[in-house]
Design an enzyme around this catalytic site. Sequence first.
Site, mmCIF file in Angstrom:
data_model
loop_
_atom_site.group_PDB
_atom_site.id
_atom_site.type_symbol
_atom_site.label_atom_id
_atom_site.label_comp_id
_atom_site.label_asym_id
_atom_site.label_seq_id
_atom_site.Cartn_x
_atom_site.Cartn_y
_atom_site.Cartn_z
ATOM 1 N N SER A 268 -9.709 2.023 -0.155
ATOM 2 C CA SER A 268 -9.181 3.377 -0.182
ATOM 3 C C SER A 268 -10.461 4.175 -0.261
ATOM 4 C CB SER A 268 -8.473 3.561 -1.497
ATOM 5 O OG SER A 268 -8.040 4.918 -1.865
ATOM 6 N N SER A 269 -10.058 5.475 0.188
ATOM 7 C CA SER A 269 -11.591 6.423 0.147
ATOM 8 C C SER A 269 -11.945 6.664 -1.229
ATOM 9 C CB SER A 269 -10.996 7.715 0.850
ATOM 10 O OG SER A 269 -9.790 8.253 0.135
ATOM 11 N N CYS A 270 -11.134 6.635 -2.160
ATOM 12 C CA CYS A 270 -11.533 6.767 -3.581
ATOM 13 C C CYS A 270 -12.615 5.768 -4.212
ATOM 14 C CB CYS A 270 -10.226 6.764 -4.510
ATOM 15 S SG CYS A 270 -9.529 5.282 -4.835
ATOM 16 N N TYR B 208 -8.794 1.970 -10.363
ATOM 17 C CA TYR B 208 -7.996 1.651 -9.151
ATOM 18 C C TYR B 208 -9.225 1.479 -8.239
ATOM 19 C CZ TYR B 208 -5.541 2.263 -4.665
ATOM 20 O OH TYR B 208 -4.967 2.244 -3.245
ATOM 21 N N LYS C 205 -10.806 -2.017 -6.070
ATOM 22 C CA LYS C 205 -10.913 -1.784 -4.656
ATOM 23 C C LYS C 205 -12.368 -2.107 -4.086
ATOM 24 C CE LYS C 205 -6.884 -1.080 -3.104
ATOM 25 N NZ LYS C 205 -6.109 -2.019 -2.304
ATOM 26 N N HIS D 44 1.969 9.984 -3.962
ATOM 27 C CA HIS D 44 0.981 10.731 -3.690
ATOM 28 C C HIS D 44 1.572 12.318 -3.322
ATOM 29 C CE1 HIS D 44 -0.688 6.897 -2.854
ATOM 30 N NE2 HIS D 44 -1.756 7.277 -3.339
HETATM 31 N N1 LIG Z 1 -0.718 5.211 0.468
HETATM 32 C C1 LIG Z 1 -1.976 5.580 0.613
HETATM 33 O O1 LIG Z 1 -2.191 6.658 0.542
HETATM 34 C C2 LIG Z 1 -3.055 4.816 0.679
HETATM 35 C C3 LIG Z 1 -4.177 5.050 0.717
HETATM 36 C C4 LIG Z 1 -5.528 4.382 1.052
HETATM 37 C C5 LIG Z 1 -5.155 2.748 0.791
HETATM 38 N N2 LIG Z 1 -3.879 2.484 0.665
HETATM 39 C C6 LIG Z 1 -3.854 1.010 0.527
HETATM 40 O O2 LIG Z 1 -3.036 0.363 1.329
HETATM 41 C C7 LIG Z 1 -2.070 -0.622 0.794
HETATM 42 C C8 LIG Z 1 -0.627 -0.571 0.982
HETATM 43 O O3 LIG Z 1 -0.555 0.645 0.358
HETATM 44 P P1 LIG Z 1 1.208 1.326 0.558
HETATM 45 O O4 LIG Z 1 0.785 2.821 0.396
HETATM 46 O O5 LIG Z 1 1.804 0.618 1.490
HETATM 47 O O6 LIG Z 1 1.820 0.952 -0.958
HETATM 48 P P2 LIG Z 1 3.156 0.468 -1.018
HETATM 49 O O7 LIG Z 1 4.219 1.174 -0.191
HETATM 50 O O8 LIG Z 1 3.738 0.731 -2.656
HETATM 51 O O9 LIG Z 1 3.309 -1.106 -0.812
HETATM 52 C C9 LIG Z 1 2.694 -1.977 -1.623
HETATM 53 C C10 LIG Z 1 3.209 -3.213 -1.429
HETATM 54 O O10 LIG Z 1 2.490 -4.175 -2.306
HETATM 55 C C11 LIG Z 1 3.456 -5.128 -2.769
HETATM 56 N N3 LIG Z 1 3.052 -5.644 -4.090
HETATM 57 C C12 LIG Z 1 2.859 -4.931 -5.159
HETATM 58 N N4 LIG Z 1 2.626 -5.942 -6.209
HETATM 59 C C13 LIG Z 1 2.854 -7.112 -5.845
HETATM 60 C C14 LIG Z 1 2.647 -8.310 -6.316
HETATM 61 N N5 LIG Z 1 2.383 -8.435 -7.708
HETATM 62 N N6 LIG Z 1 3.085 -9.364 -5.698
HETATM 63 C C15 LIG Z 1 3.340 -9.558 -4.419
HETATM 64 N N7 LIG Z 1 3.572 -8.288 -3.738
HETATM 65 C C16 LIG Z 1 3.110 -7.026 -4.483
HETATM 66 C C17 LIG Z 1 4.839 -4.549 -2.922
HETATM 67 O O11 LIG Z 1 5.818 -5.561 -2.534
HETATM 68 P P3 LIG Z 1 7.350 -5.482 -2.462
HETATM 69 O O12 LIG Z 1 7.839 -4.375 -1.858
HETATM 70 O O13 LIG Z 1 7.808 -6.764 -2.281
HETATM 71 O O14 LIG Z 1 7.617 -5.125 -4.248
HETATM 72 C C18 LIG Z 1 4.816 -3.341 -1.786
HETATM 73 O O15 LIG Z 1 5.398 -3.754 -0.504
HETATM 74 C C19 LIG Z 1 -2.784 -0.942 -0.599
HETATM 75 O O16 LIG Z 1 -3.808 -1.762 -0.668
HETATM 76 C C20 LIG Z 1 -3.201 0.436 -0.948
HETATM 77 O O17 LIG Z 1 -4.209 0.543 -2.007
HETATM 78 C C21 LIG Z 1 -2.865 3.310 0.537
HETATM 79 C C1 LIG Z 2 -5.384 7.777 -1.625
HETATM 80 C C2 LIG Z 2 -4.982 8.141 -2.720
HETATM 81 O O1 LIG Z 2 -5.648 9.282 -3.552
HETATM 82 C C3 LIG Z 2 -5.211 9.672 -4.669
HETATM 83 O O2 LIG Z 2 -6.063 10.470 -5.257
HETATM 84 P P1 LIG Z 2 -5.231 12.066 -4.871
HETATM 85 O O3 LIG Z 2 -5.728 12.257 -3.454
HETATM 86 O O4 LIG Z 2 -6.116 13.026 -5.806
HETATM 87 O O5 LIG Z 2 -3.926 11.916 -5.155
HETATM 88 P P2 LIG Z 2 -2.537 12.643 -5.112
HETATM 89 O O6 LIG Z 2 -1.630 12.313 -5.955
HETATM 90 O O7 LIG Z 2 -2.170 12.661 -3.471
HETATM 91 O O8 LIG Z 2 -3.007 14.070 -5.117
HETATM 92 C C4 LIG Z 2 -3.639 14.968 -4.312
HETATM 93 C C5 LIG Z 2 -3.817 16.509 -4.771
HETATM 94 O O9 LIG Z 2 -2.440 16.972 -4.646
HETATM 95 C C6 LIG Z 2 -2.177 17.822 -5.797
HETATM 96 N N1 LIG Z 2 -0.752 17.986 -6.014
HETATM 97 C C7 LIG Z 2 -0.007 18.827 -5.809
HETATM 98 N N2 LIG Z 2 1.434 18.731 -6.109
HETATM 99 C C8 LIG Z 2 1.516 17.564 -6.207
HETATM 100 C C9 LIG Z 2 2.676 16.631 -6.552
HETATM 101 O O10 LIG Z 2 3.599 17.006 -6.638
HETATM 102 N N3 LIG Z 2 2.178 15.447 -6.477
HETATM 103 C C10 LIG Z 2 1.215 14.777 -6.291
HETATM 104 N N4 LIG Z 2 1.036 13.360 -6.628
HETATM 105 N N5 LIG Z 2 -0.035 15.502 -5.963
HETATM 106 C C11 LIG Z 2 0.260 16.845 -6.001
HETATM 107 C C12 LIG Z 2 -2.921 16.854 -7.034
HETATM 108 O O11 LIG Z 2 -3.065 17.609 -8.061
HETATM 109 C C13 LIG Z 2 -4.321 16.599 -6.350
HETATM 110 O O12 LIG Z 2 -5.117 17.786 -6.238
HETATM 111 C C14 LIG Z 2 -5.524 8.317 -5.716
HETATM 112 O O13 LIG Z 2 -5.161 8.449 -7.215
HETATM 113 C C15 LIG Z 2 -5.135 6.804 -5.156
HETATM 114 O O14 LIG Z 2 -5.612 5.773 -6.191
HETATM 115 C C16 LIG Z 2 -5.423 6.715 -3.802
HETATM 116 O O15 LIG Z 2 -6.963 6.440 -3.513
#
Ligand SMILES: NC(=O)c1ccc[n+]([C@@H]2O[C@H](COP(=O)([O-])OP(=O)(O)OC[C@H]3O[C@@H](n4cnc5c(N)ncnc54)[C@H](OP(=O)(O)O)[C@@H]3O)[C@@H](O)[C@H]2O)c1
Ligand SMILES: C[C@@H]1O[C@H](OP(=O)(O)OP(=O)(O)OC[C@H]2O[C@@H](n3cnc4c(=O)[nH]c(N)nc43)[C@H](O)[C@@H]2O)[C@@H](O)[C@H](O)[C@@H]1O
Length: 316
Positions: A108-110, A137, A141, A180
């Site tokens: 992740s970019s974080c 987190y 990562k 998010h």
């Molecule tokens: N979403 C973002 O903005 C974002 C940004 C940067 C990187 N990523 C990375 O992309 C990847 C996927 O993220 P996502 O957004 O697709 O998340 P997600 O929709 O929550 O999917 C996560 C998946 O992980 C599985 N999982 C979680 N805990 C598990 C466990 N203990 N055993 C087996 N499976 C498990 C879940 O399986 P089940 O559905 O079967 O429970 C779920 O399908 C992660 O590595 C995340 O860090 C996401």
């Molecule tokens: C890619 C992900 O980025 C994540 O950081 P990050 O972008 O701040 O995560 P977000 O929850 O997407 O929040 C991004 C920005 O949106 C604002 N925001 C405004 N309204 C809302 C709302 O209703 N819900 C949420 N969730 N935010 C909101 C929040 O305060 C923050 O400044 C990391 O915590 C994860 O670990 C991961 O790395």
Amino acid sequence: MNKDSKIYVAGHRGMVGSAIWRALTAKGYTNLIGRTSAELDLKNQQAVKDFFNNEKPEVVFDAAARVGGILANSEYPYQFLMENLQIQNNLIDTAHIAEVKKFIFLGSSCIYPKLAPQPLREEYLLTGSLEPTNEWYALAKISGVKACEAIRKQFGKDFVSLMPTNLYGSHDNFDLKTSHVLPAMIRKFHEAKLNDNESVELWGSGTPLREFLHVEDMADAAVFALENKMPENLYNIGTGKDLTIKKLAELIQKVVGHKGDIIWDVSKPDGTPRKLMNIDKMKNAGWESSIELEEGIKLTYHWFLESTNDYKQVKY
Ligand SMILES: NC(=O)c1ccc[n+]([C@@H]2O[C@H](COP(=O)([O-])OP(=O)(O)OC[C@H]3O[C@@H](n4cnc5c(N)ncnc54)[C@H](OP(=O)(O)O)[C@@H]3O)[C@@H](O)[C@H]2O)c1
Ligand SMILES: C[C@@H]1O[C@H](OP(=O)(O)OP(=O)(O)OC[C@H]2O[C@@H](n3cnc4c(=O)[nH]c(N)nc43)[C@H](O)[C@@H]2O)[C@@H](O)[C@H](O)[C@@H]1O
């Protein structure tokens, strides 16, 4: 890799994992395997070893993790650190021992320092302190990135670490506490529109900047990394463009058609002020994103409406 190579997509039901699954299927890969967390808890090392012994995958995409937005990360630090360490260590170590040919890890970019120069280059890793709201987190990562780097360095294996920016799209988590920002805004503006355009409450000041990549582009980048020899370990995956959270809100409000007020709850955290990534390495490798943000938001809102309220809501 052949089209009948056995490919394990860990987290295949998630937003990213399901997109990777669809992208692989569309490109003619016929031998995909996945397991739900109920079928295979990746925190259980022995269960993971047994799975690899039985299935013997040639390729592994690690899209399984404990994932959430800013509030979930800051309220559940132990789960975000420990569960992600357990999941990725079991997958990476078992894949290494099982001689998996290609392993694609998603970080992740974080992982980059809170105040590193922008746009963030891969070499800025570990050059400064992390953003406090998601340092647990991020540490997990970073450990995954370093594990893949160590396997490349010591054993010469094709383990690659992709660092996506904030992702969005179909099958995202729409729970208003754990999600998010982008899915939360879509749901909030939609529900407010249906309630006579009542006002919408958003978090923070709206001033932070964020970069957003549609999950189908993410999946395309992941398949690109499978099909191409990636000369290094670490690659940023993004669009190279960002906008303020306020601007994002205005864009989503327009797409959804909400006509009410926006109220900013500054008691909620802003998080890192900016985390725009430099995407030159992937560009030079031959990959760029293609889905523009407004188009991606329209696609996501359309999917949200089609999901008729049975969208995912991750509760802790
Ligand atoms: N979403 C973002 O903005 C974002 C940004 C940067 C990187 N990523 C990375 O992309 C990847 C996927 O993220 P996502 O957004 O697709 O998340 P997600 O929709 O929550 O999917 C996560 C998946 O992980 C599985 N999982 C979680 N805990 C598990 C466990 N203990 N055993 C087996 N499976 C498990 C879940 O399986 P089940 O559905 O079967 O429970 C779920 O399908 C992660 O590595 C995340 O860090 C996401
Ligand atoms: C890619 C992900 O980025 C994540 O950081 P990050 O972008 O701040 O995560 P977000 O929850 O997407 O929040 C991004 C920005 O949106 C604002 N925001 C405004 N309204 C809302 C709302 O209703 N819900 C949420 N969730 N935010 C909101 C929040 O305060 C923050 O400044 C990391 O915590 C994860 O670990 C991961 O790395």
